[in-house]
Design an enzyme around this catalytic site. Structure first.
Site, PDB file in Angstrom:
ATOM      1  N   MET A 192       0.826  -1.394  -0.220  1.00 30.57           N
ATOM      2  CA  MET A 192       0.047  -0.040  -0.108  1.00 30.57           C
ATOM      3  C   MET A 192       0.752   1.228   0.028  1.00 30.57           C
ATOM      4  SD  MET A 192      -2.620  -1.096   2.526  1.00 30.57           S
ATOM      5  CE  MET A 192      -3.474  -2.975   2.642  1.00 30.57           C
ATOM      6  N   SER A 193       1.943   1.203  -0.530  1.00 33.40           N
ATOM      7  CA  SER A 193       3.117   2.189  -0.404  1.00 33.40           C
ATOM      8  C   SER A 193       3.887   2.586  -1.575  1.00 33.40           C
ATOM      9  CB  SER A 193       3.682   2.378   1.045  1.00 33.40           C
ATOM     10  OG  SER A 193       4.629   1.239   0.795  1.00 33.40           O
ATOM     11  N   ASN A 238       3.865 -11.661   4.677  1.00 32.76           N
ATOM     12  CA  ASN A 238       3.036 -12.526   4.600  1.00 32.76           C
ATOM     13  C   ASN A 238       2.511 -12.887   3.268  1.00 32.76           C
ATOM     14  OD1 ASN A 238       1.834  -9.486   4.660  1.00 32.76           O
ATOM     15  ND2 ASN A 238       0.126 -10.909   3.290  1.00 32.76           N
TER      16      ASN A 238
END
Ligand code: HPA
Length: 293
Positions: free
Chosen positions: A224-225, A248
Site C-alpha cells: 500500500m505504499s 505474509n
C-alpha cells in the site's frame, strides 16, 4: 503568505527545507531512505543521529499507523551522511496524494540524489519465503490515482531534463543501484530475489479474487505504499531503489487470515539483514552518485 491566498505547494516544500537546513547546518546527505512498517529498527547503528519529529517540520504530514514512529533521522551510515525517514504516511490514512509525496519533494529539494524505499509487502508469488527481502524491478500502479495529477511544477527538478509533464518510466528502479544491492547481499551471504510490486490503496487487505487478478497482471508482491514516492522521485530526477520485506502470503494463499500484527512481527525478523544492506548501500550509492556527476 497573505490572508485568503494559501501558500503554494512548492513554497510549502521550501519552508520545510529551510527548517531542516536550519537544524542540520552543514550536514549534506546525498542519500535518502524511507523505512516502512516494522522496519524502523534498521536505524539502530546510525552514527551521530539527530532526530527531527515530523510534527515539528512545517507542512509535514504525520503518520498515524502503529509501527511508524514518524521522524527524520539524520546521521552517518557506513561513514556516509544519510537522511532517513522513520515512518511514512499512506493514502489510506486519509492523506491526499500530494501530502503522501510531500516528504519526497522535501528530500529532493534538500539535495538528495537517490532514495532507498522500503516496505512490508504480501507475497503473490509462491516462490517467496516469509521474511525475505525482494528488490522491486518494476511496479503496477493500482491505486487509482497518480501524485502528479495537477499543474506540473518543473522547479522540483533536481537535475537537468527532469521535472517534465510527461516523462519516461521505462526504468523506475535504478539498475545500477540494484546491481550494488545484489553485490552487497552476495557478500553478506543472503539472497535478494526480484519482483514486480502492485500498489493498492488499502486499508482493507485484498480478496483472494483480487490476488488472482493481480497475479495474472504480472505482479509478484502487493502493498500500500512506495509507488507514489517512486513516481514523484523519478519526476524530480532522483534515482530509486525499492526493497520489499515479504511479511505474509497474500490473501487466499495462506490458511490463516491476514492481520497487521503478522505484517509487523515478520518485519522485525528481517531487521538485521536489512540493516546490514542499508549500511553498505549508503556509502556505495554516495560514491556512485559522486562518480556520475
Ligand atoms: N496486502 C497489502 N499490503 C500489504 C500486505 C498485503 O498482503 N502485506 C503487507 N502490506
Amino acid at each position: 503568505m497573505s490572508a485568503g491566498h494559501p501558500i503554494s505547494y512548492f513554497d510549502q516544500v521550501q519552508e520545510a527545507v529551510s527548517f531542516l537546513r536550519n537544524k542540520l547546518g552543514t550536514f549534506k546527505p546525498r542519500v535518502g531512505m524511507v523505512l516502512g512498517s516494522g522496519l524502523g529498527d534498521a536505524v539502530e547503528g546510525i552514527e551521530d543521529p539527530v532526530f527531527i519529529p515530523y510534527s515539528g517540520i512545517p507542512h509535514f504530514p504525520e503518520s498515524t499507523v502503529e509501527g511508524h514512529s514518524g521522524r527524520i533521522v539524520a546521521g552517518h551510515m557506513g561513514g556516509s551522511p544519510v537522511l532517513l525517514m522513520q515512518g511514512r504516511v499512506h493514502f489510506y490514512e486519509g492523506y491526499t496524494p500530494w501530502q503522501v509525496t510531500f516528504p519526497m519533494r522535501v528530500l529532493g529539494a534538500m539535495g538528495i540524489g537517490a532514495v532507498v524505499l522500503t516496505n512490508a509487502a504480501g507475497a503473490i508469488s509462491p516462490d517467496y519465503r516469509l521474511g525475505e527481502l525482494v528488490l522491486i524491478t518494476d511496479h503496477i500502479n493500482m491505486m487509482g490515482w497518480n501524485p502528479l495529477v495537477g499543474p506540473n511544477e518543473p522547479r522540483f527538478a533536481v537535475r537537468p531534463g527532469a521535472g517534465l509533464r510527461f516523462f519516461d518510466m521505462t526504468e523506475p528502479y535504478s539498475p545500477w543501484i540494484r546491481g550494488l544491492a545484489r553485490d552487497i547481499a552476495s557478500t553478506e551471504g543472503f539472497d535478494l530475489s526480484e519482483g514486480v510490486y502492485i500498489a493498492v490503496s488499502g486499508p482493507s487487505f485484498e480478496t483472494p479474487a483480487e490476488i488472482r487478478a493481480y497475479r495474472a497482471l504480472g505482479a509478484t508482491l502487493v502493498g500500500m505504499s512506495t509507488v507514489p514516492e517512486t513516481i514523484v522521485a523519478r519526476h524530480m530526477g532522483m534515482e530509486v531503489l525499492a526493497i520489499s520485506c515479504v511479511t505474509n502470503q497474500a490473501a487466499g494463499l495462506s490458511p490463516t487470515p491476514l492481520s497487521h500484527d503478522e505484517v509487523f512481527k515478520t518485519g522485525q525478523l528481517v531487521r538485521s539483514r536489512l540493516r546490514r544492506l542499508l549500511q553498505q548501500l549508503a556509502p556505495g550509492i554516495t560514491s556512485l552518485l559522486e562518480a556520475n556527476l
